[in-house]
Write an enzyme that holds these catalytic residues in place. Structure first.
Site, PDB file in Angstrom:
ATOM      1  N   ASP A  84      24.881  63.638  35.812  1.00  0.00           N
ATOM      2  CA  ASP A  84      25.651  63.138  36.945  1.00  0.00           C
ATOM      3  C   ASP A  84      25.643  63.997  38.132  1.00  0.00           C
ATOM      4  O   ASP A  84      26.507  64.780  38.301  1.00  0.00           O
ATOM      5  CB  ASP A  84      26.564  61.999  36.916  1.00  0.00           C
ATOM      6  CG  ASP A  84      27.902  62.803  36.045  1.00  0.00           C
ATOM      7  OD1 ASP A  84      27.443  63.995  35.527  1.00  0.00           O
ATOM      8  OD2 ASP A  84      28.909  62.728  36.319  1.00  0.00           O
ATOM      9  N   GLU A  90      31.662  75.850  36.775  1.00  0.00           N
ATOM     10  CA  GLU A  90      31.051  75.104  36.061  1.00  0.00           C
ATOM     11  C   GLU A  90      29.627  74.882  36.233  1.00  0.00           C
ATOM     12  O   GLU A  90      28.787  74.685  35.185  1.00  0.00           O
ATOM     13  CB  GLU A  90      31.437  73.326  37.022  1.00  0.00           C
ATOM     14  CG  GLU A  90      30.641  72.386  36.286  1.00  0.00           C
ATOM     15  CD  GLU A  90      30.955  71.351  37.222  1.00  0.00           C
ATOM     16  OE1 GLU A  90      30.781  70.157  36.880  1.00  0.00           O
ATOM     17  OE2 GLU A  90      31.346  71.475  38.426  1.00  0.00           O
TER      18      GLU A  90
END
Length: 623
Positions: free
Chosen positions: A365, A559
């Site tokens: 996503d 991340e």
């Protein structure tokens, strides 16, 4: 060698001299002299500390001593001069895993419910009515702590019921275990930053890192919480918050079991209890016709729920909402509010969000590959994962249960699971393999054609071992170079991006961004097919990127990365988690930590030496 220092004094002087942009870090972007003199309080001996990396190490060591309220303390120069690879790996193993570990119980609940996602003054904790032990435990805890409100989820809740919880969103309870004197939460490891809950596929990759670091009990605890979620919430959740109850995650539970038993077989009873739930999940989450199983015999991601997903921030869907706001002659914020509250319904927009919710279920996503199409696709990633499920179940039944596994009155054999896998493999080759491109594509079963988006998921069949030797050779020799950049593989090829309008947002799972799970699955896939030199190269590229950014930016482990500029400075969609901290990075980011430890377990010593010198991949590998 250790220096005795006035900790606060040296800390302030160091920042004043070197942190010229006042971001509470010492990085390559600062314009200080990059040279600082330490003076021992007792002997008056001097030591010059030079360079961004060593100065940032000094800042980190001083910050830790300050947090311990030490005024005059010793700084170990060996820690400051520590080689980058050893320092990063040591901190992950000794510090970051513990910093990221959570429990939902008396000791750990406050840390979970009082985070930035909690909007109400009295946060809500949801416990399934099926969990009698949990309900009793948290009822007593509610009386004692008074800082949360307990709500009981009915045993068979509907999608419509879950929608009502958006008015009072909260955390979902996880497993409890009986310890010597009390019930305690089964621990789990969060990704980090704003992701302060247990995420589905993140947890698998985190588990791989934990196993490399010999933290087997924590990896087993992840499996226990997977099992708990399937029993009590019907699926492994996107994450354990109320608004994720309608959404699962990429199926990796069986892979975690396989990885755990490589290190240690806990007991046959333990393995039996988990294999039962893996089969339950396979049958009830993935193999229900018309839901995630399609008429082709292959699977898709298909989340439940209606309308805009609750968790996104205001403004995230402005490009989507703009034409609808004009259609209904409303300001965009007012339209968004009415649509989220379901006081205004648009069928076409609802269909868009079926795909959007399903895309979020995929873990990707967001990506242009899945925008407004995800639920129509037999995606290569989910079918690779499920092929491995089938092979894993067959393997576990054969190796540990003599080829036969019984659940109540149903008997499963290793052979029948092998047949399931063979059927899926044949279907994937029929519908998803593209000989002309030498690549796997998603299959659009609605329009009955391949969806030719060139995504990193094309390498997942290598990981699942469903390729032929010839297919693997083509993937490695023809396709892989299209994804490779200095720091690893991108989420898609650059060639896929021009096919989409220029005014749409840049999607974080597409080119030019690089993600740990893509790298880790690729490495294992290359090893599966004996491309060992190429595996060494791809591991090196990714670890070089992590090491370079940590050296230049005060230990930052984020991340994701922008591989076009080999940097953690990512500004697409949600920004980058793991980059916001003062003085010292305390947790890194879950699956990037794991990728570092897993990668080091593969990398040979010569490449580790080059990594410490930050030798660029271009100097080591021919393009």
């Amino acid at each position: 060698m250790k220096f005795l220092l006035n900790i606060d004094k040296v800390f302030r002087e160091l920042l004043l001299q070197e942190d010229t942009d006042n971001d509470k870090k010492i990085t390559k972007d600062d314009n200080g002299p990059k040279k600082f003199v330490l003076v021992d309080e007792k002997s008056k001996q001097e030591q010059v500390i030079e360079g961004t990396y060593h100065l940032s190490n000094l800042l980190q060591e001083l910050a830790m001593l300050r947090e311990s309220n030490i005024q005059i303390g010793e700084v170990d120069l060996n820690r400051i001069q520590e080689k980058p690879v050893e320092r990063i790996s040591r901190k992950i193993k000794e510090d970051y895993w513990d910093e990221l570990t959570r429990t939902i119980d008396k000791k750990g609940l406050t840390q979970i419910i009082e985070d930035e996602k909690t909007s109400s003054k009295v946060p809500t904790l949801y416990v399934s009515a099926k969990d009698k032990k949990g309900v009793d435990y948290f009822r007593e805890l509610e009386k004692e702590l008074i800082n949360f409100k307990l709500e009981i989820l009915p045993e068979n809740y509907s999608v419509e019921y879950v929608d009502t919880l958006n008015a009072k969103p909260g955390i979902l309870a996880l497993a409890l275990e009986q310890k010597l004197y009390s019930l305690q939460g089964v621990p789990f490891v969060v990704p980090g930053g704003r992701f302060n809950e247990m995420y589905g596929w993140d947890s698998y990759f985190i588990g791989v890192g934990l196993l490399v670091d010999n933290q087997i009990e924590k990896a087993m605890a992840i499996a226990e919480n997977f099992k708990y979620q399937i029993i009590h919430y019907g699926k492994i959740l996107n994450a354990n918050r109320s608004y994720y109850l309608t959404r699962t995650q990429p199926p990796l539970y069986s892979s975690l079991l396989i990885d755990i038993v490589k290190y240690k077989v806990p007991s046959l009873d333990w393995l039996r209890s988990h294999l039962k739930i893996v089969i339950l999940e396979y049958n009830t989450v993935w193999m229900v016709q018309g839901n995630r199983l399609t008429e082709t015999g292959l699977n898709r991601y298909k989340a439940d729920g209606v309308g805009m997903p609750f968790e996104v921030e205001p403004g995230h869907f402005d490009d989507v909402f703009e034409p609808y706001a004009k259609k209904y002659k409303l300001p965009i914020r007012e339209f968004e509010k009415k649509y989220l509250e379901r006081t205004l319904v648009d069928v076409e927009l609802d269909l868009y969000f079926v795909h959007d919710r399903s895309m979020r279920e995929s873990g990707h996503d967001t990506t242009n590959r899945f925008i407004n199409t995800c639920a129509n696709l037999n995606s290569i990633d989910v079918n690779s994962f499920l092929y491995k499920y089938e092979k894993d179940v067959a393997h576990l039944i054969k190796e540990y249960f003599n080829g036969i596994f019984q659940i109540e009155d149903v008997i499963y054999t290793a052979d029948e699971w092998e047949q399931k896998a063979l059927f899926r493999k044949d279907k994937i080759n029929e519908l998803c393999w593209n000989e002309e491109s030498s690549m796997y594509f998603d299959y659009d079963f609605v329009n009955k054609k391949q969806f030719p988006f060139e995504a990193a998921a094309t390498f997942f069949p290598l990981w699942a071992k469903l390729c032929s030797e010839e297919q693997a050779k083509k993937l490695v020799e023809i396709v892989l170079p299209q994804f490779v950049m200095s720091g690893g593989i991108t989420g898609s090829t650059q060639a896929s991006i021009p096919n989409f309008p220029k005014d749409v947002p840049q999607r974080q799972w597409d080119y030019p961004f690089g993600w740990a799970p893509h790298q880790m699955l690729l490495w294992e896939g290359l090893i599966n097919y004996n491309y060992l030199d190429k595996a060494q190269e791809m591991v090196y590229r990714w670890l070089w990127l992590i090491t370079k950014n940590a050296v230049e930016y005060n230990g930052t482990i984020p991340e994701k990365f922008d591989l076009e500029i080999s940097s953690h400075k990512v500004f697409a969609e949600y920004g980058n988690v793991g980059t916001k901290f003062d003085y010292i990075a305390k947790e890194g980011f879950g699956w990037v930590n794991a990728s570092y430890q897993y990668g080091l377990s593969i990398l040979n010593d010569n490449f580790k030496n080059e990594l410490n010198k930050l030798t660029s991949p271009e100097d080591l590998f021919e393009q």
